[in-house]
Design an enzyme around this catalytic site. Structure first.
Site, mmCIF file in Angstrom:
data_model
loop_
_atom_site.group_PDB
_atom_site.id
_atom_site.type_symbol
_atom_site.label_atom_id
_atom_site.label_comp_id
_atom_site.label_asym_id
_atom_site.label_seq_id
_atom_site.Cartn_x
_atom_site.Cartn_y
_atom_site.Cartn_z
ATOM 1 N N TYR A 162 37.752 38.740 40.266
ATOM 2 C CA TYR A 162 36.631 37.805 40.392
ATOM 3 C C TYR A 162 35.914 37.687 39.040
ATOM 4 O O TYR A 162 35.864 38.649 38.269
ATOM 5 C CB TYR A 162 35.588 38.334 41.380
ATOM 6 C CG TYR A 162 35.833 38.122 42.850
ATOM 7 C CD1 TYR A 162 36.984 37.525 43.340
ATOM 8 C CD2 TYR A 162 34.868 38.539 43.771
ATOM 9 C CE1 TYR A 162 37.172 37.351 44.705
ATOM 10 C CE2 TYR A 162 35.044 38.376 45.137
ATOM 11 C CZ TYR A 162 36.201 37.778 45.606
ATOM 12 O OH TYR A 162 36.376 37.617 46.949
ATOM 13 N N HIS B 242 42.652 41.146 45.357
ATOM 14 C CA HIS B 242 41.854 40.963 44.146
ATOM 15 C C HIS B 242 41.551 42.326 43.522
ATOM 16 O O HIS B 242 41.379 43.324 44.231
ATOM 17 C CB HIS B 242 40.564 40.216 44.468
ATOM 18 C CG HIS B 242 40.798 38.829 44.963
ATOM 19 N ND1 HIS B 242 40.360 38.377 46.179
ATOM 20 C CD2 HIS B 242 41.471 37.791 44.410
ATOM 21 C CE1 HIS B 242 40.729 37.118 46.352
ATOM 22 N NE2 HIS B 242 41.405 36.741 45.291
ATOM 23 N N HIS C 93 49.270 37.313 45.001
ATOM 24 C CA HIS C 93 48.930 37.618 46.398
ATOM 25 C C HIS C 93 50.208 37.716 47.224
ATOM 26 O O HIS C 93 50.397 38.657 48.017
ATOM 27 C CB HIS C 93 48.032 36.528 46.981
ATOM 28 C CG HIS C 93 46.588 36.636 46.606
ATOM 29 N ND1 HIS C 93 45.925 37.836 46.516
ATOM 30 C CD2 HIS C 93 45.659 35.675 46.321
ATOM 31 C CE1 HIS C 93 44.660 37.624 46.189
ATOM 32 N NE2 HIS C 93 44.476 36.321 46.049
ATOM 33 N N HIS D 125 48.010 33.567 40.156
ATOM 34 C CA HIS D 125 47.073 34.281 41.027
ATOM 35 C C HIS D 125 47.581 34.269 42.470
ATOM 36 O O HIS D 125 47.647 35.325 43.129
ATOM 37 C CB HIS D 125 45.699 33.610 40.939
ATOM 38 C CG HIS D 125 44.641 34.251 41.779
ATOM 39 N ND1 HIS D 125 43.706 35.130 41.274
ATOM 40 C CD2 HIS D 125 44.348 34.138 43.109
ATOM 41 C CE1 HIS D 125 42.902 35.533 42.244
ATOM 42 N NE2 HIS D 125 43.260 34.935 43.370
ATOM 43 N N GLU D 126 47.950 33.094 42.959
ATOM 44 C CA GLU D 126 48.427 33.004 44.351
ATOM 45 C C GLU D 126 49.799 33.656 44.517
ATOM 46 O O GLU D 126 50.073 34.281 45.546
ATOM 47 C CB GLU D 126 48.460 31.541 44.800
ATOM 48 C CG GLU D 126 47.119 30.822 44.743
ATOM 49 C CD GLU D 126 46.016 31.510 45.553
ATOM 50 O OE1 GLU D 126 46.326 32.286 46.482
ATOM 51 O OE2 GLU D 126 44.832 31.275 45.236
#
Length: 522
Positions: free
Chosen positions: A244, A198, A192, A188-189
């Site tokens: 999310y 997101h 980014h 996930h990071e």
């Protein structure tokens, strides 16, 4: 009353019952095979799969990635938006800024250098490598340890979970503390850092979800802002590792803040890692071309291109199977690949992990026939298929599923145990060991120690071991066993044997220790 009492009464009514034992052309090159005879062309052992692999212990809690991130970022003073995005000095959107992406090399790969804090343990470093290796297999992105590069990620074990969007220049910090260390959170990071916001902040998100502002505190409404994003011509991904969960920032217990359209029951948010669409978006953003295929469901099917028609010449394909939990079990249903000496022309190769540097399960296979069942030691298995410019064939079809434990063995002799032996197995286990001997051989299985829960009146209803005289559970059973007992060796009629171990929801015991040997048929 003990819930087993009705079964005891039923056993009394039925009467006493006892378990009594009942009486190619494929070329496969497996790693490390010891010869069993002068003319034997079979091969040796997949490693024992009963021990855990630190690279696969990637799920600390059974929940989505973002909920873990929010919990870890409570009290963090570093300014962040959308829960974990560090505020860039320029405040721009990476996916709309070519200068904010990582540079592509002349070889067509996108190199992202990184420094990893020395505070991470050896097991945590292995987890980072495993998470990064999936990018190497599936995309043109390469995370590499920094040497002297001026732009790099500085990954530190502090500050919760947080990162910048895209490349901002210099040594940019990525925060991943102890509570953030799962494959899904790391990826996930990293996403980014590659330039992705997101998923629910896409510019077109209102076409796909409804944001329930009545359940969001006024101070958190900023967490749901839309970005002027480049959506890359790809569809919305409810299953993205960047999405999310449905209850993100909810101020009312049990109430969702994000509801999918048109079907509110569609699950959103997950914890396992990159989704197939996440992979497609990386390859589209960085113009990677054709790379690997990710199969991330608990079970499924994989086939060669054009199957059951002939596969193309001069092709190279990889499939990364990553099940949500357990180990990958692969069963071939059809196999027809151009035969050549040492399978030098067309071949399939299978790895015990996410990259081609992982241990090899099947070195090369070609010809006609079926590859025996394969079980990985973790939740990841990589399949590589290569064809040259000459003859083609119909290729292959295989199914995969997730198993909790077990193994696929090819060694002429091997010792194996139930999980946790001798300290005790766990509840609710369902394990399979598949043994393959060379053609012309049979298998003799001996239980050196056998301590399981006893079944009432001879019925092995609770915990048991079942042995099949063949390659799978459709083969004739040789016997079902439980309790504490000494067993005579069980000998197969052919060159396959499968052992199933199952435990119920209570009362665990020591387990078993077993050894098999391959014997020539008389």
């Amino acid at each position: 009353m003990d819930k087993r009492i009705p079964f005891i009464l039923l056993a009394c009514m039925i009467g006493l019952g006892m378990n009594v034992p009942l009486p190619g052309n494929l070329q496969v090159y497996l790693p490390g095979m010891e010869l069993l005879g002068k003319d034997t062309n079979t091969l040796d052992v997949l490693k024992s799969l009963s021990k855990s692999n630190p690279e696969d212990n990637n799920i600390k809690e059974d929940r989505d990635v973002f909920s873990k991130i929010i919990e870890q970022n409570k009290g963090i003073k570093e300014p962040m938006v959308e829960g974990d995005i560090l505020i860039s000095p320029s405040g721009r959107s990476a996916t709309n800024c070519k200068g904010c992406l990582w540079q592509k090399s002349a070889e067509g790969t996108v190199v992202v250098p990184y420094n990893l804090s020395p505070d991470y343990t050896e097991q945590e470093v292995a987890l980072f490598r495993n998470a990064m290796q999936e990018y190497e297999t599936l995309t043109c992105v390469r995370f590499v340890p920094r040497k002297t590069q001026g732009n790099f990620l500085n990954i530190v074990k502090a500050g919760g979970c947080g990162s910048y969007v895209g490349r901002i220049g210099g040594g940019q910090t990525t925060y991943l503390n102890d509570g953030c260390l799962s494959r899904g959170t790391i990826q996930h990071e990293l996403n980014h850092n590659l330039g992705f916001y997101h998923e629910q902040s896409r510019s077109d998100r209102d076409d796909y979800v409804t944001v329930m502002t009545q359940y969001i505190s006024s101070g958190n409404l900023i967490q749901f802002q839309k970005e002027d994003s480049n959506n890359l011509g790809l569809e919305y991904d409810y299953g993205s590792v960047m999405h999310y969960p449905s209850t993100a920032f909810s101020n009312t217990s049990g109430q969702s803040t994000i509801i999918p359209k048109p079907d509110p029951s569609v699950p959103i948010g997950q914890r396992n890692g990159l989704s197939p669409l996440d992979v497609s978006k990386i390859n589209r953003l960085y113009e990677c071309g054709v790379w690997g295929t990710l199969l991330n469901t608990a079970s499924g099917t994989v086939t060669s291109a054009n199957y059951p028609s002939v596969y193309p010449n001069n092709s190279s394909s990889v499939w990364l199977i990553r099940t949500p939990s357990g180990q990958v079990s692969l069963q071939f249903k059809a196999f027809d690949v151009q035969s050549s000496q040492d399978c030098a022309s067309d071949y399939i190769k299978i790895y015990d992990g996410p990259v081609k540097t992982s241990p090899v399960l099947v070195d090369r296979a070609c010809g006609a026939g079926l590859i025996p069942p394969i079980i990985s030691s973790t939740s990841q298995m990589l399949i590589e298929f290569v064809s040259d410019g000459d003859t083609t064939a119909t290729g292959f079809k295989a199914t995969y599923s997730s198993v909790q434990c077990g193994g696929a063995f090819y060694a002429p002799t091997k010792n194996f145990t139930s999980p946790g032996y001798p300290n005790g197995y766990s509840v609710n286990m369902d394990c399979y060991w598949k043994i393959t001997a060379p053609e012309g051989y049979k298998i003799s299985l001996t239980f050196n120690e056998f301590v399981l829960e006893s079944g009432m009146f001879g019925f092995c209803r609770y915990d048991y071991v079942k042995v099949y005289n063949g390659a799978d559970s459709s083969s004739p059973p040789m016997g079902t066993y439980c309790g504490t007992r000494s067993l005579a060796p069980l000998v197969s009629s052919g060159n396959f044997m499968m052992i199933q171990f199952r435990s119920d929801q209570s009362n665990t015991f020591k387990g078993f220790n077993a050894t098999y040997v391959s014997l020539p048929k008389s």
